[in-house]
Design a protein around this motif. Structure first.
Motif, short mmCIF file in Angstrom:
data_model
loop_
_atom_site.label_atom_id
_atom_site.label_comp_id
_atom_site.label_asym_id
_atom_site.label_seq_id
_atom_site.Cartn_x
_atom_site.Cartn_y
_atom_site.Cartn_z
N ILE A 187 0.92 -1.05 -0.25
CA ILE A 187 0.05 0.00 -0.08
C ILE A 187 0.84 1.30 -0.23
O ILE A 187 0.62 2.23 -0.76
N ALA A 188 1.98 1.27 0.75
CA ALA A 188 2.85 2.52 1.01
C ALA A 188 3.38 2.60 -0.54
O ALA A 188 3.80 3.61 -0.97
N LEU A 189 3.71 1.69 -1.06
CA LEU A 189 4.61 1.62 -2.54
C LEU A 189 3.61 1.99 -3.55
O LEU A 189 4.07 2.26 -4.80
N SER A 190 2.32 1.87 -3.37
CA SER A 190 1.36 1.82 -4.46
C SER A 190 1.56 3.21 -5.49
O SER A 190 1.23 3.10 -6.75
N PRO A 191 1.78 4.42 -4.82
CA PRO A 191 1.82 5.41 -5.68
C PRO A 191 2.79 5.62 -6.59
O PRO A 191 2.85 6.25 -7.60
N PHE A 192 4.04 4.93 -6.55
CA PHE A 192 5.07 4.66 -7.21
C PHE A 192 5.27 3.38 -8.01
O PHE A 192 6.13 3.66 -9.17
N THR A 193 5.13 2.13 -7.66
CA THR A 193 5.42 1.06 -8.38
C THR A 193 4.44 -0.12 -8.22
O THR A 193 3.87 -0.16 -7.10
#
Length: 608
Positions: A194-200
């Motif tokens: 979830i934390a990384l979903s904006p980026f990759t």
């Protein structure tokens, strides 16, 4: 639960860090902060309260820099103030941390003795100081981190950046999740997908004990022995981020392994580590001091948590407890008055029978408390006081981490009641709280038995019936073990108080029936051994879950012995819940059932 994010990017990082932290708000937090590198120097912005306060701070004093780390904090050591908010900095290192450093007092004394000044009340700051000491001694960032990690006891995830190192982030995990995100000319760290979903959508999940050294174009993972290892890359999607299994086959497996982390976070809300006492906000609503009885009501696994709580309240607070299944309680017309208090337990906070029971108690004038995992739920809203479990979203239908977090809250409440009623001395309470703080470490050790449990589960999967036996607080865990096995594998299983064996269940014993005996070496261990010998004499297949002393003195030859660390009575039912969860899980896997969504079951039972 604390949320972690790190960026090695090509554009300003601060806003991207905040965007990622917003994805982690579901975990819960009470302060937030970010740090970036500006011309090689670490610059921080932090704020207490919600992320909008951090956004305001950034509007008033913008941060440049394309390398950064961010954090949402659940306060453990120290109040949720700006000064205690992450990232923490010591000299040339800044870091964010999820978890609890159990030996922080010892490390803090060492750091203070060296002349360094610690600025916060947190356990996290000692890690920054230790790493900075290594840097001052001429070590590289990588070597400094490698020297410090083995010194940290407890459960943690860390993301670290260094002054003058614009192309470097280091992450590490032990008992708390951490993942690497892969971009194009960029790399990321995060608590989960979830934390990384904006980026990759390209994710590498670090395994237990791993740490990673990252640049914008590469990463190297090391295991707990500092040996370079390769971890697979997985694909995630934004829409599926909340439902991501990580590197586990099932949500249930992931949630079993999250227990060291979530237990640490839950306990941090209910005990004062600095004074070694229970610190349960809102407990006065239940009026423990003058209460003549406490009513506990719940369904399913939550009801079994309440059964354990009954033992604790009666032992430590000398408070009589009436407990009933909500579907029965709601129709019994139990006599209640404004002098009574009632406690309701529900993972979802929406369980229909539990809610109906709550409303009945409220109509009779009783004070209402609720232990829930969803603070916005109906049960929470209709209670006088809520005691949230900090378990995070639980996707698997069979409750695992929510159950043990319920137990942690009940233990803290029982100690709070004991102090308020004068049945526990300061020294007794301090000892019990100190024992509770060992839970993250003890549950990590319990998980290390998984390979052995997987083997015994393969044999168990061939059975058609099973018995679970236990005494005292191990009796509800026997009930829970049997319930889990039924839920997941569809094998008929029953849990019994071991002393009841001769009153009926012994008729079932033969060479085909596995008998799981939950027996920590405690004051009544010998009584349980007598029951186990009765099973052995009739050819029953014994699976013994005990500790080293229990294994040495069992007096029989069990088919399998699962050996856990020695521990105190108050933590035993929580820790012993993990092996019965793993037994049910792996048995179901061998049988090919739908582990996460067993037939006919739902996560939240919102109809009668």
């Amino acid at each position: 639960m604390c949320g972690i994010v790190g960026i090695l990017g090509g554009e300003p990082a601060a806003g991207r860090l905040v965007d990622s932290l917003k994805r982690l708000e579901y975990r819960g937090y009470d302060s937030a902060g970010v740090a970036t590198l500006i011309e090689g120097q670490i610059v921080r912005r932090r704020a207490a309260g919600k992320l909008r306060n951090l956004e305001t701070a950034l509007e008033q004093a913008p941060l440049e820099g394309v390398t950064g780390i961010g954090h949402t904090r659940w306060a453990t050591h120290g109040a949720p103030t700006v000064n205690n908010a992450h990232p923490h900095q010591a000299g040339k290192v800044a870091l964010v941390h999820n978890g609890i450093i159990e030996n922080y007092l010892e490390l803090r004394e060492e750091i203070s003795a060296s002349g360094a000044i610690l600025d916060t009340e947190t356990d996290t700051e000692v890690v920054a100081h230790l790493i900075n000491t290594g840097l001052a001694d001429g070590l590289s960032p990588q070597d400094a981190v490698a020297n410090v990690l083995p010194r940290l006891k407890g459960a943690f995830a860390l993301a670290m950046m260094f002054a003058g190192q614009n192309d470097l982030l280091i992450g590490a995990r032990k008992g708390s999740p951490l993942a690497v995100g892969h971009g194009t000319g960029e790399m990321y760290l995060g608590s989960d997908a979830i934390a990384l979903s904006p980026f990759t959508d390209r994710i590498t999940y670090l395994e237990e004990g791993d740490w990673v050294v990252m640049t914008r174009t590469s990463h190297q993972v090391f295991d707990k022995d500092n040996k370079p290892v390769s971890r697979p890359e997985a694909k995630s999607t934004v829409n599926a981020a909340l439902m991501d299994k990580g590197n586990y086959k099932h949500f249930m497996a992931k949630e079993i392994h999250e227990q060291p982390e979530v237990l640490g976070h839950t306990l941090s809300q209910y005990v004062d580590y600095t004074q070694n006492k229970a610190n349960v906000a809102g407990s006065e609503q239940l009026r423990f001091k003058d209460l003549s009885r406490l009513v506990i009501t719940a369904c399913g696994t939550a009801y079994l948590a309440g059964l354990v709580g009954k033992y604790w309240f009666e032992k430590y607070a000398r408070l009589p407890v009436d407990i009933d299944i909500a579907s029965e309680f709601r129709y019994r017309e139990t006599p209640l008055s404004s002098a009574d208090s009632a406690l309701f337990i529900s993972q979802s906070g929406e369980t229909a029978d539990t809610l109906a029971s709550l409303r009945y108690c409220k109509s009779q004038g009783a004070s209402i408390g609720a232990i829930v995992n969803v603070p916005e739920s109906t049960i929470a809203r209709e209670s006088d006081v809520i005691f949230p479990t900090i378990a995070g979203p639980e996707v698997g239908v069979a409750s695992t981490k929510a159950f043990t977090c319920q137990l942690a809250v009940l233990a803290a409440l029982a100690l709070q009641a004991g102090r308020e009623r004068g049945t526990l001395t300061f020294e007794e309470e301090a000892k019990l709280v100190s024992e509770l703080t060992e839970l993250p470490t003890l549950t990590l050790k319990a998980l290390s038995n998984e390979v052995e449990i997987q083997k015994l589960s393969q044999q168990l999967s061939k059975a058609t019936n099973a018995l679970y036996l236990g005494r005292n607080t191990s009796f509800p865990i026997a009930l829970e073990g049997a319930l889990k096995l039924k839920e997941l594998s569809y094998i008929h299983a029953e849990g019994y108080a071991a002393g009841e064996l001769k009153h009926g269940p012994i008729a079932l014993i033969d060479e085909n029936i596995p008998v799981v005996v939950i027996a920590p070496f405690d004051a009544i261990y010998e009584k349980t051994v007598s029951n186990m010998q009765e099973v052995a004499a009739r050819g029953g297949r014994i699976i013994l879950i005990t500790d080293e002393r229990g294994a040495a003195q069992c007096g029989t030859s069990p088919e399998t012995v699962v050996v856990l660390p020695e521990m105190s009575d108050i933590v035993a039912p929580i820790v012993y819940a993990l092996p019965v969860q793993m037994i049910a899980y792996h048995t179901a896997v061998f049988m090919g059932t739908d582990v996460d969504q067993p037939r006919n079951l739902a996560k939240s039972v919102t109809v009668e």
